[in-house]
Design an enzyme around this catalytic site. Structure first.
Site, mmCIF file in Angstrom:
data_model
loop_
_atom_site.group_PDB
_atom_site.id
_atom_site.type_symbol
_atom_site.label_atom_id
_atom_site.label_comp_id
_atom_site.label_asym_id
_atom_site.label_seq_id
_atom_site.Cartn_x
_atom_site.Cartn_y
_atom_site.Cartn_z
ATOM 1 N N LYS A 36 0.850 -1.194 0.000
ATOM 2 C CA LYS A 36 0.000 0.000 0.000
ATOM 3 C C LYS A 36 0.882 1.239 0.000
ATOM 4 O O LYS A 36 1.759 1.403 0.846
ATOM 5 C CB LYS A 36 -0.891 -0.002 1.243
ATOM 6 N N LYS A 66 -7.166 8.150 -0.773
ATOM 7 C CA LYS A 66 -8.474 8.499 -0.171
ATOM 8 C C LYS A 66 -9.071 9.751 -0.803
ATOM 9 O O LYS A 66 -9.273 10.774 -0.147
ATOM 10 C CB LYS A 66 -8.339 8.676 1.340
ATOM 11 N N ASP A 72 -13.705 14.625 -3.027
ATOM 12 C CA ASP A 72 -13.795 15.919 -3.711
ATOM 13 C C ASP A 72 -15.086 15.913 -4.521
ATOM 14 O O ASP A 72 -15.880 14.967 -4.412
ATOM 15 C CB ASP A 72 -12.547 16.095 -4.609
HETATM 16 O O1 C5P Z 1 0.608 0.973 11.008
HETATM 17 P P1 C5P Z 1 -0.842 0.573 10.843
HETATM 18 O O2 C5P Z 1 -1.044 -0.931 10.788
HETATM 19 O O3 C5P Z 1 -1.726 1.247 11.860
HETATM 20 O O4 C5P Z 1 -1.222 1.128 9.393
HETATM 21 C C1 C5P Z 1 -2.535 1.104 8.901
HETATM 22 C C2 C5P Z 1 -2.551 1.693 7.533
HETATM 23 O O5 C5P Z 1 -3.892 1.653 7.058
HETATM 24 C C3 C5P Z 1 -2.102 3.166 7.458
HETATM 25 O O6 C5P Z 1 -1.372 3.304 6.247
HETATM 26 C C4 C5P Z 1 -3.391 3.956 7.381
HETATM 27 O O7 C5P Z 1 -3.270 5.110 6.574
HETATM 28 C C5 C5P Z 1 -4.337 2.951 6.696
HETATM 29 N N1 C5P Z 1 -5.753 3.127 7.000
HETATM 30 C C6 C5P Z 1 -6.272 3.080 8.279
HETATM 31 N N2 C5P Z 1 -7.616 3.260 8.490
HETATM 32 C C7 C5P Z 1 -8.446 3.448 7.461
HETATM 33 C C8 C5P Z 1 -7.932 3.463 6.155
HETATM 34 C C9 C5P Z 1 -6.575 3.286 5.963
HETATM 35 O O8 C5P Z 1 -5.529 2.858 9.225
HETATM 36 N N3 C5P Z 1 -9.744 3.557 7.660
#
Ligand code: C5P
Length: 244
Positions: free
Chosen positions: A38, A67, A70
């Site tokens: 990602k 994300k 807009d």
């Molecule tokens: O380090 P961690 O496991 O918390 O990372 C989670 C990833 O998922 C981050 O890149 C964050 O931007 C993404 N994310 C999230 N919650 C969401 C959508 C995406 O934590 N609802």
């Protein structure tokens, strides 16, 4: 079948780094058979499409997590540009509304290799108190469900939701409607800034199709071993109990 599922790995590793060398070094330690990668805002703002292309050259499928949120026309243009990168999936905010979601889905569908469109419901870092502070007085679960149904009804392929909401979302939409879950923490791991967390095994047991995992993998001393350990934890809890 184990959850590694050849050519369709269940775990998406979040490359949340500040520099490209660290991301490339992580990509070399992991394998496209075991994880997708990602790319989020920080990496994309610094390195643009270059980082996507470099990781694709190593064989990785890319989840582009910008994300989008807009007006419909602007989101459609952004989806079109992102789709031209040959990515696997991109994200939009479900709270952008029905027209924005439909514009994203329709634009993607017209592409030769359409990326999956995943709509963010309620961020896993948000608590009910914070939701109230932005004017949403309904429960967090109801709001996540409302946004998931909006995404489903407007042609999106997936939602990003916490492991706690997956079962209700599947029931209210379709078993084929993909649920992608961040906020995953193996037992005993640091929560960091996440609030609505689930263990990898419980998220899968609740029906999550894919798990997004960042810090528990990328900050591990041995990221490949951390990834394998998470698969092992999921597989162990999904195996039938031994017969005596
Ligand atoms: O380090 P961690 O496991 O918390 O990372 C989670 C990833 O998922 C981050 O890149 C964050 O931007 C993404 N994310 C999230 N919650 C969401 C959508 C995406 O934590 N609802």
């Amino acid at each position: 079948m184990t959850v590694e599922q050849k050519n369709n790995p269940k775990i998406i590793t979040a490359c949340d780094f500040a520099d490209i060398n660290t991301a490339m070094s992580l990509a070399e330690k992991l394998s496209p058979e075991k994880t997708r990668l990602k790319i989020g805002k920080a990496m994309f703002v610094r390195y643009g499409i270059h980082i996507v292309e470099e990781l694709q050259k190593l064989g990785y499928e890319i989840f582009l997590d910008l994300k989008f949120h807009d007006i419909p026309n602007t989101v459609a243009e952004a989806v079109s540009a992102a789709a031209d990168l040959g990515i696997w999936l991109l994200t939009v905010h479900s709270s952008g509304g029905a027209k924005m979601l439909a514009a994203a889905a329709e634009t993607a569908a017209k592409k030769q290799n359409p990326p999956l469109i995943a709509a963010v419901t309620v961020l896993t870092s948000l608590s009910s108190e914070e939701l109230i502070s932005v004017g949403i007085t309904d429960s967090l679960q109801n709001q996540a469900l409302r946004l998931a149904k909006l995404a489903y009804n407007n042609g999106c392929n997936a939602v990003i939701c916490s492991g706690l909401e997956v079962a209700a979302i599947k029931q209210a939409t379709d078993i084929e409607f993909l649920c992608i879950t961040p906020g995953i923490r193996p037992a005993g791991a640091d929560k960091n800034d996440q609030i609505r967390i689930a263990t990898p095994a419980s998220a899968i047991a609740n029906g999550s199709d894919y798990l997004v995992i960042g810090r528990p993998i990328i900050q591990a001393e041995d990221p490949a071993a951390a990834l394998d350990a998470i698969y092992a934890e999921i597989n162990a809890s999904n195996s039938p109990a031994p017969q005596n």
